[in-house]
Design a protein around this motif. Sequence first.
Motif, short mmCIF file in Angstrom:
data_model
loop_
_atom_site.label_atom_id
_atom_site.label_comp_id
_atom_site.label_asym_id
_atom_site.label_seq_id
_atom_site.Cartn_x
_atom_site.Cartn_y
_atom_site.Cartn_z
N SER A 146 -83.70 7.90 48.21
CA SER A 146 -82.60 8.06 48.09
C SER A 146 -81.52 7.06 48.43
CB SER A 146 -81.78 9.19 48.76
OG SER A 146 -82.59 10.41 48.53
N PRO A 147 -80.50 6.75 48.01
CA PRO A 147 -79.74 5.13 48.31
C PRO A 147 -79.05 5.79 49.48
CG PRO A 147 -78.52 6.62 46.55
CD PRO A 147 -79.78 7.24 46.75
N ASN A 203 -72.79 8.91 54.16
CA ASN A 203 -73.33 10.22 53.74
C ASN A 203 -73.41 11.38 54.98
OD1 ASN A 203 -73.65 9.44 51.07
ND2 ASN A 203 -75.57 9.03 51.18
N LEU A 223 -74.10 15.18 55.98
CA LEU A 223 -74.45 16.48 55.64
C LEU A 223 -73.93 17.48 56.53
CD1 LEU A 223 -76.35 17.83 53.54
CD2 LEU A 223 -78.27 17.75 55.05
N ALA A 262 -64.79 11.88 50.34
CA ALA A 262 -66.04 12.72 49.42
C ALA A 262 -67.13 12.42 49.70
CB ALA A 262 -65.67 12.36 48.01
N ARG A 293 -71.68 16.53 52.04
CA ARG A 293 -72.05 17.60 51.29
C ARG A 293 -72.37 18.81 52.27
NH1 ARG A 293 -70.86 14.10 48.37
NH2 ARG A 293 -72.14 12.99 46.97
N ILE A 313 -74.17 22.50 53.28
CA ILE A 313 -75.29 23.55 52.93
C ILE A 313 -74.76 24.71 54.07
CG2 ILE A 313 -77.63 24.10 53.57
CD1 ILE A 313 -78.58 21.43 53.03
N ARG A 373 -85.13 15.43 58.67
CA ARG A 373 -85.40 15.47 57.14
C ARG A 373 -83.70 14.96 56.59
NH1 ARG A 373 -87.84 20.44 54.82
NH2 ARG A 373 -87.10 21.55 57.06
N ALA A 374 -82.69 15.46 57.11
CA ALA A 374 -81.71 14.88 56.36
C ALA A 374 -81.33 13.59 56.50
CB ALA A 374 -80.26 15.47 57.13
N SER A 420 -83.40 11.62 54.21
CA SER A 420 -83.01 11.75 52.86
C SER A 420 -81.57 11.18 52.42
CB SER A 420 -83.03 13.28 52.23
OG SER A 420 -84.08 13.93 52.75
N LYS A 451 -70.11 14.42 43.95
CA LYS A 451 -70.03 15.30 45.08
C LYS A 451 -70.68 16.83 44.04
CE LYS A 451 -68.45 18.22 48.66
NZ LYS A 451 -67.27 17.91 49.67
N ASN A 466 -74.05 16.73 43.05
CA ASN A 466 -75.02 16.99 44.22
C ASN A 466 -75.03 18.58 44.47
OD1 ASN A 466 -74.54 13.88 45.59
ND2 ASN A 466 -75.95 14.55 44.41
N GLN A 467 -73.77 19.07 44.91
CA GLN A 467 -73.50 20.47 45.35
C GLN A 467 -74.30 21.28 44.28
OE1 GLN A 467 -71.36 19.99 49.20
NE2 GLN A 467 -72.80 21.62 48.25
N MET A 501 -77.89 21.22 44.56
CA MET A 501 -78.62 21.98 45.68
C MET A 501 -78.54 23.51 45.77
SD MET A 501 -75.96 19.44 48.34
CE MET A 501 -76.34 20.40 49.83
N GLU A 502 -77.47 23.99 44.90
CA GLU A 502 -77.45 25.33 44.75
C GLU A 502 -78.60 25.69 43.59
OE1 GLU A 502 -76.24 27.87 46.45
OE2 GLU A 502 -75.14 26.39 47.74
N GLY A 506 -85.38 22.55 52.39
CA GLY A 506 -85.77 21.24 52.08
C GLY A 506 -85.20 20.77 50.97
N MET A 543 -82.78 21.36 49.23
CA MET A 543 -81.22 21.12 49.43
C MET A 543 -80.86 19.74 50.23
SD MET A 543 -79.62 24.95 50.08
CE MET A 543 -77.84 24.64 49.55
N ILE A 544 -81.70 19.67 51.00
CA ILE A 544 -81.60 18.13 51.93
C ILE A 544 -81.93 17.07 50.84
CG2 ILE A 544 -82.43 16.97 53.72
CD1 ILE A 544 -82.42 19.73 55.30
N ARG A 545 -82.95 17.24 50.38
CA ARG A 545 -83.32 16.38 49.35
C ARG A 545 -82.39 15.79 48.22
NH1 ARG A 545 -88.30 18.39 50.08
NH2 ARG A 545 -88.30 19.36 47.98
N ALA A 603 -79.31 16.35 48.43
CA ALA A 603 -77.82 16.46 48.79
C ALA A 603 -77.19 14.92 48.45
CB ALA A 603 -77.43 16.73 50.32
N PHE A 604 -78.04 13.76 48.68
CA PHE A 604 -77.34 12.61 48.36
C PHE A 604 -78.13 11.73 47.25
CE2 PHE A 604 -76.69 13.63 52.71
CZ PHE A 604 -75.36 13.60 52.73
N GLU A 622 -78.88 10.19 43.79
CA GLU A 622 -78.03 9.29 43.02
C GLU A 622 -77.63 10.30 41.71
OE1 GLU A 622 -77.68 4.75 42.03
OE2 GLU A 622 -79.65 5.54 42.81
#
Lengths: 144, 568
Positions: free
Chosen positions: A2-3, A8, A10, A34, A37, A39, A54-55, A58, B115, B118-119, B122-123, B557, B559-561, B563-564, B566
């Motif tokens: 991931s970039p 960023n 979380l 913005a 993100r 959870i 892990r965050a 990622s 965003k 991404n969200q 994640m869901e 896991g 969701m975390i992957r 989240a960001f 591209e």
Amino acid sequence: MSPVADTNILVFACRWCGLIGADGAGRRRTELPASFRVIPVECAGYVEPDAVIRAFASGAAGVAVLGCHVGGCRFNDANHPALKRLELLRTLLDTTGIGGDRLLLGFGTAHEHHQWADTIRDFHRHVEGLPSMESWMTSVAGDR
Amino acid sequence: MKKIGVFLCNCFGEIGRTVDLESIRKRLASDPSVGFVALRESLCMPGDAAEVRATLRERGVGRVLLGACSPYGRMETVRLGLAKEGVDMRKVRGADLREGCAWIHGKNPAGATRKAANQLDMELARLQNGQDSMDIDIRVRSEALVIGAGPAGLAAACGLAGMGIPVHLVDRGSAPGGLLNVVTKVYPTEVSGPAKIKSLVEMTGSSPLIRFYGKTKVASVKGYAGDFKVALAGPEGNTSLRAGAVVLATGARLLFPRGLYGYGKMKNVITQMEMERQFAAGNVACGNAVFIQCVGARCAERPYCSTICCPLSLKNAMRILDEAPGSTVTILHRDIMTPGSTLEAYYRKALHRGVRFVRFDAQRPPEIRGNGLVSGVEVFDVLSGVTRSIEADLLVLSTPLVADPESAALARMLEIPVDRHGFIAEVYPVHPVETRNDGVFICGTARWPASSDQAIAQGEAAAVKAASFLGKETVPALTMSRVPGTKLGHAEANAEACTGCGNCVAVCPYRACKLQRVGQRSVSRVIKVRCKACGSCMSVCPNGAMQIPEQNYRVTGAMIRRAFREVR
């Protein structure tokens, strides 16, 4: 991979306080960066230290765990041991080079939307000022 | 596996104005697990739910992702509408695109769109990886055990019996009544203690639904909400019974002021409870009586106010003046605590009746004079700044209610916490008669000092709370939550992966994890009734053996992957 955008963030938000605070900030149309993100979790106690690591792997440059005030947890103070666990994790983050100050532990109640907004803004500004995560990411990639 | 249907709500432009929903639609449609993506103006207006339901039927999708508002906003309406239409709500997830995105990133449409994508992703991960917790029904035994037959316990027992629920009422005394049996007048109505609870005691004796066990103690309680296995130790030996709920009304006792103000050494120093006994015996001595308030209360060791001592002293002071004319009564106090209109009027009545009040400072407590018998008290009056010398023929000490050690032992047996004074802690201030252990309720002075009126009200409250549970034949374990309909699921232990380290047992705030011996090793087992799905056990399990299926490690896991990830 991931970039890594350098801001960023979380956010693990407990759905009894943190997430309601986020909702309140949203209803008031509080302008926020913005870059974060969310959870939703049941309780801050749900956030395992591993998930925070892990965050970072990622693409997060900061992780915030926002739960209820200590003493105000809906799950019989489950957030209190969580706070202690994550404080221990901070030491590990320092050791691994990520930096313990990239982890934010925030506590608020459901109606504290202004506090939520301030927390996000301040943390965003703080993470913005930290060195880029790129170098750390490449070193991790090298290890693999 | 059935595909996922996605509905994106424009909210009449509230979302679409900032978030580029069309690009998000295209992006989601390319996901192989997504069946279709529908853009809608609204989801919460009348008729929307039926339309969504029709689309779901037509497309044959099994799971639904809603891109709409926050779960605390109109999403509740959307969910209720869909539930009414018969949609399985366990297969519906929502992403917050309005409060959590469009409204807070209004000045940054590109960022908001990223965003939102991404969200939603994640869901989507939650729908793709989440599982459902097992449906477990608890069979509820419609019987209650009430421990303690004081005012609170009696009110609880009679309340439950009044609702048709059989009650086992246990008390260590031979007759019901508790502390009120000693009191010949109860403030502020001044009826006698036994008269106050006469109707409750009568009902206990006459109701076929209440069985009273006198001189009996609870030897052990095992099991969970719906079916507790109880062993009683009584005069006729041991009895075992089963109950769906337990009401704890074990009460408190009054502090014994040994060593304070000459108590135990001087004969004319007595406690308020001994005063009550003198009234009961009818020998009220004429003379100068001095009461001292807050003896052993509101101090470092016991910083709380015991609620009952001030009104009790007012009552006894007026009673001395009534029954022994010519007497004087002086109350030495730190503050007179008489909350509410009735008690405040009671205080004024005592003032008019001629009871004298002297306020002292906790730092400069009254000092007693006399050899063998108290003859007077020296007290610094903080309101007038002078030291007063008061003649005393009788010194009465007002001592606070303190926790009964037996309640603490019971609390341990029932796996509920006590506070640092030994009183039983309620689960949360907004659930005053419930405890951490579902099916166990508390009322009366076992939880905190209370007047008899308050204790009766609490007993009735506990009865109603217990009855709302006992009134059902079966209760789904998934509804066992303080706020109905909010339990996410329950944790499940994977016996294969568990190494029996006991981390989950140590961390579980509800004592829902237990180690169980299986062959040579110990494995963790989750009591689904108690589990509230906070996830603490998951986060401390070193082997990933503890999982809440709805939000398992795969969900987190993924969701975390995402989240960001591209967004193009």
